[in-house]
Design a protein around this motif. Structure first.
Motif, PDB file in Angstrom:
ATOM      1  N   ALA A  20       0.827  -1.220   0.000  1.00 37.97           N
ATOM      2  CA  ALA A  20       0.000   0.000   0.000  1.00 37.97           C
ATOM      3  C   ALA A  20       0.851   1.254   0.000  1.00 37.97           C
ATOM      4  O   ALA A  20       1.770   1.409   0.760  1.00 37.97           O
ATOM      5  CB  ALA A  20      -0.894   0.037   1.227  1.00 37.97           C
ATOM      6  N   GLN A  23      -2.711   3.620   3.593  1.00 41.89           N
ATOM      7  CA  GLN A  23      -3.400   2.614   4.383  1.00 41.89           C
ATOM      8  C   GLN A  23      -4.717   2.251   3.714  1.00 41.89           C
ATOM      9  O   GLN A  23      -5.345   3.074   3.075  1.00 41.89           O
ATOM     10  CB  GLN A  23      -3.698   3.144   5.793  1.00 41.89           C
ATOM     11  CG  GLN A  23      -2.462   3.309   6.618  1.00 41.89           C
ATOM     12  CD  GLN A  23      -1.941   1.974   7.117  1.00 41.89           C
ATOM     13  OE1 GLN A  23      -1.836   1.001   6.385  1.00 41.89           O
ATOM     14  NE2 GLN A  23      -1.603   1.927   8.372  1.00 41.89           N
ATOM     15  N   ASP A  25      -7.901   1.627   4.945  1.00 41.19           N
ATOM     16  CA  ASP A  25      -8.802   1.679   6.081  1.00 41.19           C
ATOM     17  C   ASP A  25     -10.172   1.203   5.650  1.00 41.19           C
ATOM     18  O   ASP A  25     -10.562   1.355   4.501  1.00 41.19           O
ATOM     19  CB  ASP A  25      -8.902   3.117   6.608  1.00 41.19           C
ATOM     20  CG  ASP A  25      -7.565   3.614   7.099  1.00 41.19           C
ATOM     21  OD1 ASP A  25      -6.794   2.804   7.647  1.00 41.19           O
ATOM     22  OD2 ASP A  25      -7.293   4.813   6.934  1.00 41.19           O
ATOM     23  N   TYR A  38       2.035  -5.351  -1.406  1.00 35.95           N
ATOM     24  CA  TYR A  38       2.362  -6.564  -0.661  1.00 35.95           C
ATOM     25  C   TYR A  38       3.755  -7.048  -1.070  1.00 35.95           C
ATOM     26  O   TYR A  38       4.131  -6.951  -2.237  1.00 35.95           O
ATOM     27  CB  TYR A  38       1.353  -7.679  -0.956  1.00 35.95           C
ATOM     28  CG  TYR A  38      -0.050  -7.367  -0.530  1.00 35.95           C
ATOM     29  CD1 TYR A  38      -0.522  -7.761   0.712  1.00 35.95           C
ATOM     30  CD2 TYR A  38      -0.920  -6.677  -1.373  1.00 35.95           C
ATOM     31  CE1 TYR A  38      -1.823  -7.473   1.111  1.00 35.95           C
ATOM     32  CE2 TYR A  38      -2.222  -6.397  -0.986  1.00 35.95           C
ATOM     33  CZ  TYR A  38      -2.658  -6.796   0.250  1.00 35.95           C
ATOM     34  OH  TYR A  38      -3.947  -6.518   0.637  1.00 35.95           O
ATOM     35  N   ASN A 125      -4.190  -7.784   5.426  1.00 39.27           N
ATOM     36  CA  ASN A 125      -2.743  -7.589   5.410  1.00 39.27           C
ATOM     37  C   ASN A 125      -1.963  -8.763   4.853  1.00 39.27           C
ATOM     38  O   ASN A 125      -0.732  -8.725   4.839  1.00 39.27           O
ATOM     39  CB  ASN A 125      -2.250  -7.291   6.830  1.00 39.27           C
ATOM     40  CG  ASN A 125      -2.810  -5.984   7.331  1.00 39.27           C
ATOM     41  OD1 ASN A 125      -2.813  -4.983   6.624  1.00 39.27           O
ATOM     42  ND2 ASN A 125      -3.331  -5.986   8.550  1.00 39.27           N
ATOM     43  N   LYS A 146       3.009 -10.037   2.664  1.00 38.28           N
ATOM     44  CA  LYS A 146       2.475  -9.157   3.707  1.00 38.28           C
ATOM     45  C   LYS A 146       2.317  -7.737   3.170  1.00 38.28           C
ATOM     46  O   LYS A 146       3.152  -7.231   2.437  1.00 38.28           O
ATOM     47  CB  LYS A 146       3.402  -9.134   4.934  1.00 38.28           C
ATOM     48  CG  LYS A 146       3.531 -10.482   5.622  1.00 38.28           C
ATOM     49  CD  LYS A 146       2.229 -10.888   6.246  1.00 38.28           C
ATOM     50  CE  LYS A 146       2.369 -12.213   6.995  1.00 38.28           C
ATOM     51  NZ  LYS A 146       1.116 -12.623   7.592  1.00 38.28           N
ATOM     52  N   ARG A 147       1.248  -7.121   3.599  1.00 39.34           N
ATOM     53  CA  ARG A 147       0.968  -5.738   3.218  1.00 39.34           C
ATOM     54  C   ARG A 147       1.988  -4.805   3.836  1.00 39.34           C
ATOM     55  O   ARG A 147       2.335  -4.937   5.014  1.00 39.34           O
ATOM     56  CB  ARG A 147      -0.434  -5.372   3.665  1.00 39.34           C
ATOM     57  CG  ARG A 147      -0.863  -4.030   3.159  1.00 39.34           C
ATOM     58  CD  ARG A 147      -2.246  -3.697   3.691  1.00 39.34           C
ATOM     59  NE  ARG A 147      -2.604  -2.429   3.150  1.00 39.34           N
ATOM     60  CZ  ARG A 147      -3.516  -2.247   2.218  1.00 39.34           C
ATOM     61  NH1 ARG A 147      -4.182  -3.264   1.766  1.00 39.34           N
ATOM     62  NH2 ARG A 147      -3.777  -1.043   1.753  1.00 39.34           N
ATOM     63  N   GLN A 148       2.428  -3.855   3.051  1.00 38.24           N
ATOM     64  CA  GLN A 148       3.404  -2.869   3.502  1.00 38.24           C
ATOM     65  C   GLN A 148       2.677  -1.576   3.840  1.00 38.24           C
ATOM     66  O   GLN A 148       1.755  -1.166   3.135  1.00 38.24           O
ATOM     67  CB  GLN A 148       4.448  -2.618   2.408  1.00 38.24           C
ATOM     68  CG  GLN A 148       5.171  -3.886   1.978  1.00 38.24           C
ATOM     69  CD  GLN A 148       5.850  -4.583   3.127  1.00 38.24           C
ATOM     70  OE1 GLN A 148       6.730  -4.023   3.764  1.00 38.24           O
ATOM     71  NE2 GLN A 148       5.422  -5.807   3.423  1.00 38.24           N
ATOM     72  N   SER A 149       3.104  -0.957   4.896  1.00 37.68           N
ATOM     73  CA  SER A 149       2.459   0.293   5.314  1.00 37.68           C
ATOM     74  C   SER A 149       2.951   1.446   4.452  1.00 37.68           C
ATOM     75  O   SER A 149       3.939   1.344   3.750  1.00 37.68           O
ATOM     76  CB  SER A 149       2.753   0.573   6.793  1.00 37.68           C
ATOM     77  OG  SER A 149       4.117   0.856   6.967  1.00 37.68           O
ATOM     78  N   ALA A 150       2.269   2.553   4.556  1.00 41.92           N
ATOM     79  CA  ALA A 150       2.601   3.734   3.757  1.00 41.92           C
ATOM     80  C   ALA A 150       3.989   4.265   4.054  1.00 41.92           C
ATOM     81  O   ALA A 150       4.611   4.896   3.226  1.00 41.92           O
ATOM     82  CB  ALA A 150       1.562   4.825   3.988  1.00 41.92           C
ATOM     83  N   SER A 151       4.509   4.018   5.255  1.00 42.71           N
ATOM     84  CA  SER A 151       5.814   4.574   5.628  1.00 42.71           C
ATOM     85  C   SER A 151       6.979   3.765   5.093  1.00 42.71           C
ATOM     86  O   SER A 151       8.120   4.166   5.213  1.00 42.71           O
ATOM     87  CB  SER A 151       5.923   4.639   7.156  1.00 42.71           C
ATOM     88  OG  SER A 151       5.830   3.332   7.717  1.00 42.71           O
ATOM     89  N   GLN A 152       6.722   2.608   4.470  1.00 43.78           N
ATOM     90  CA  GLN A 152       7.822   1.777   3.968  1.00 43.78           C
ATOM     91  C   GLN A 152       8.122   2.064   2.533  1.00 43.78           C
ATOM     92  O   GLN A 152       7.359   2.404   1.745  1.00 43.78           O
ATOM     93  CB  GLN A 152       7.506   0.300   4.153  1.00 43.78           C
ATOM     94  CG  GLN A 152       7.475  -0.063   5.610  1.00 43.78           C
ATOM     95  CD  GLN A 152       7.267  -1.562   5.798  1.00 43.78           C
ATOM     96  OE1 GLN A 152       6.850  -2.286   4.907  1.00 43.78           O
ATOM     97  NE2 GLN A 152       7.569  -2.020   6.990  1.00 43.78           N
TER      98      GLN A 152
END
Length: 152
Positions: A20, A23, A25, A38, A125, A146-152
């Motif tokens: 992602a 996020q 949500d 991912y 996720n 695995k889903r990656q967060s916006a900060s990665q």
């Protein structure tokens, strides 16, 4: 060596061995963002693993034409040092597997050459590579992204 050859080997090994930018949500079951990212490393018979990076653009309930994907594959420590592979195309949402008629499966169909990929949505996720008959492999934990967060 094509990723489909290595994934076919992974399928055989699995059957024998047992995106992602933001996020995603959920509000009242409605998806907010339209991009999911991912990552994971799949087993490889001839190397230390295949790093897979998948970006899904669009939403499950959105227009099919708006659902696109990018899949990148990199081989770790492969003796032939193959180049990274990139596939783009459309993804669609399928419902059901042989053991769970309510399961959500993403079908990624590349443009041009390349095999179709099937990912079972374990949870928001986690995606898991499954076979074309929508069956899970015995070593399923090794086939998860695995889903990656916006900060990665």
């Amino acid at each position: 060596m094509q990723i489909r050859t290595l994934l076919a080997g992974t399928f055989m090994l699995a059957s024998l061995a047992g995106c992602a930018t933001g996020q995603m949500d959920q509000t009242d079951g409605e998806v907010i963002d339209q991009m999911a990212h991912y990552e994971g490393t799949l087993p490889c018979r001839n190397c230390a693993g295949i790093d897979i990076d998948v970006e899904l653009d669009g939403t499950e309930d959105g227009a099919a034409a708006d659902r696109t994907f990018n899949l990148n594959a990199s081989y770790r420590e492969h003796p032939q040092n193959p180049p990274d592979e990139t596939y783009t195309g459309q993804w669609s949402v399928l419902t059901g597997t042989p053991v769970d008629p309510e399961a959500t499966v993403y079908e990624l169909t590349p443009q041009g050459e390349g095999q179709i990929y099937y990912f079972l949505k374990i949870d928001p996720n986690t995606l898991e590579l499954i076979d074309p008959q929508r069956r899970r492999f015995q070593n399923r934990d090794m086939l998860q992204l695995k889903r990656q967060s916006a900060s990665q």
